[in-house]
Motif scaffolding. Structure first.
Motif, PDB file in Angstrom:
ATOM      1  N   ASP A   1       1.033  -1.003   0.020  1.00 39.99           N
ATOM      2  CA  ASP A   1      -0.106  -0.033   0.153  1.00 39.99           C
ATOM      3  C   ASP A   1       0.781   1.305  -0.013  1.00 39.99           C
ATOM      4  OD1 ASP A   1      -2.772   1.338   2.261  1.00 39.99           O
ATOM      5  OD2 ASP A   1      -1.734   1.986   0.402  1.00 39.99           O
ATOM      6  N   GLU A   2       1.058   1.785  -1.293  1.00 37.55           N
ATOM      7  CA  GLU A   2       1.832   3.177  -1.196  1.00 37.55           C
ATOM      8  C   GLU A   2       1.197   4.257  -1.248  1.00 37.55           C
ATOM      9  OE1 GLU A   2       4.910   1.041  -4.536  1.00 37.55           O
ATOM     10  OE2 GLU A   2       5.631   2.851  -3.549  1.00 37.55           O
ATOM     11  N   GLN A   3      -0.139   4.171  -0.884  1.00 36.21           N
ATOM     12  CA  GLN A   3      -0.759   5.655  -0.837  1.00 36.21           C
ATOM     13  C   GLN A   3      -0.258   6.275   0.367  1.00 36.21           C
ATOM     14  OE1 GLN A   3      -4.993   4.764  -0.641  1.00 36.21           O
ATOM     15  NE2 GLN A   3      -5.093   4.822  -2.938  1.00 36.21           N
ATOM     16  N   ASN A   4      -0.134   7.335   0.117  1.00 32.77           N
ATOM     17  CA  ASN A   4       0.283   8.304   1.471  1.00 32.77           C
ATOM     18  C   ASN A   4      -1.094   8.435   2.208  1.00 32.77           C
ATOM     19  OD1 ASN A   4       2.589   9.162   0.424  1.00 32.77           O
ATOM     20  ND2 ASN A   4       1.905  10.792  -0.885  1.00 32.77           N
ATOM     21  N   GLU A   5      -0.842   8.762   3.357  1.00 37.06           N
ATOM     22  CA  GLU A   5      -1.944   8.833   4.494  1.00 37.06           C
ATOM     23  C   GLU A   5      -1.786  10.093   5.177  1.00 37.06           C
ATOM     24  OE1 GLU A   5      -2.656   5.362   6.494  1.00 37.06           O
ATOM     25  OE2 GLU A   5      -3.792   5.970   8.047  1.00 37.06           O
ATOM     26  N   ILE A   6      -2.962  10.577   5.466  1.00 34.62           N
ATOM     27  CA  ILE A   6      -3.048  11.913   6.304  1.00 34.62           C
ATOM     28  C   ILE A   6      -3.883  11.729   7.436  1.00 34.62           C
ATOM     29  CG2 ILE A   6      -3.767  14.177   6.171  1.00 34.62           C
ATOM     30  CD1 ILE A   6      -3.177  14.489   3.403  1.00 34.62           C
TER      31      ILE A   6
END
Lengths: 116, 114
Positions: free
Chosen positions: A55-60
């Motif tokens: 999972d390479e999605q950035n997270e905020i």
């Protein structure tokens, strides 16, 4: 062998500035997990985030954000509009599975000081 | 409340003495861990245990011993063979089911050898 490098030993900024903590890792595993922990003066490590290698999605999350880049083996952590309460030691960690046992390998930590 | 309790929080010992650090958890976690923290070196793994009556050496096990007679308890003994025992010791536990979950940590025990 698994390895985590946090090149920034100490960072000091003024309140409300944005700050990024760097984390670079080494692993031969194709499936792995990355973590960030916060250690306030009380000593206990507080879990912030877990990210798996697929999972390479950035997270905020509020003022916190994480940038995972597999191509550069990095998992950087940014605090936006920093506050004095963010002052702590921050650790990046990598999962290490050895004969079914799951362990964490930690970086050296980055001491973050937010000045009022 | 569920959590991990380490005691004592501060401990002073004379050289040549053994000392035991307590770690108790009520999270019903199977796995427990002991880490040592020194300034500038991050956390290093001493021993870990995946189930009762079984434990494995970590990266820096020399001079330390552990036992795991109960699921809730994982005491660490710092023996006189440990050449530089002054450090901050952290106990952690983890649920072993499912995906790799996070470690839950106690508040640590600070050992000073005089």
């Amino acid at each position: 062998a698994q390895k985590v490098t946090q090149a920034q030993t100490e960072i000091s900024v003024v309140e409300k500035e944005d700050v990024t903590l760097d984390c670079v890792y080494e692993t031969r595993d194709t499936t792995y997990y990355l973590f960030w922990y916060k250690q306030p003066p009380s000593g206990e490590l507080v879990f912030l985030i877990r990210r798996n290698s697929f999972d390479e999605q950035n997270e905020i999350s509020g003022r916190y954000s994480w940038n995972f880049q597999k191509s550069t083996s990095s998992f950087n952590f940014t605090i936006t509009a920093s506050q004095v309460v963010d002052s702590a030691v921050y650790f990046c960690a990598l999962s290490d599975e050895d004969q079914g046992a799951q362990k964490l390998v930690f970086g050296q930590g980055t001491r973050l000081t937010i000045n009022p | 409340d569920g959590g991990i309790t380490q005691s004592p929080k501060y401990l002073f010992r004379k050289e040549g003495q053994n000392v035991t650090l307590s770690c108790e958890q009520n999270l019903n976690h199977d796995a427990m861990y002991w880490y040592r923290q020194d300034p500038g070196q991050g956390l290093r793994l001493i021993y870990y245990s995946q189930i009762v009556n079984d434990f494995q050496k970590g990266d820096i096990a020399e001079g330390y011993s552990v036992s795991r007679e109960k699921k809730e308890s994982f005491p660490l003994t710092v023996t006189s063979a440990q050449k530089n025992p002054t450090a901050f010791y952290l106990c952690a536990s983890k649920w072993t089911g499912g995906n790799t979950g996070e470690l839950f940590f106690g508040e640590g025990s600070r050992l000073t050898v005089l």
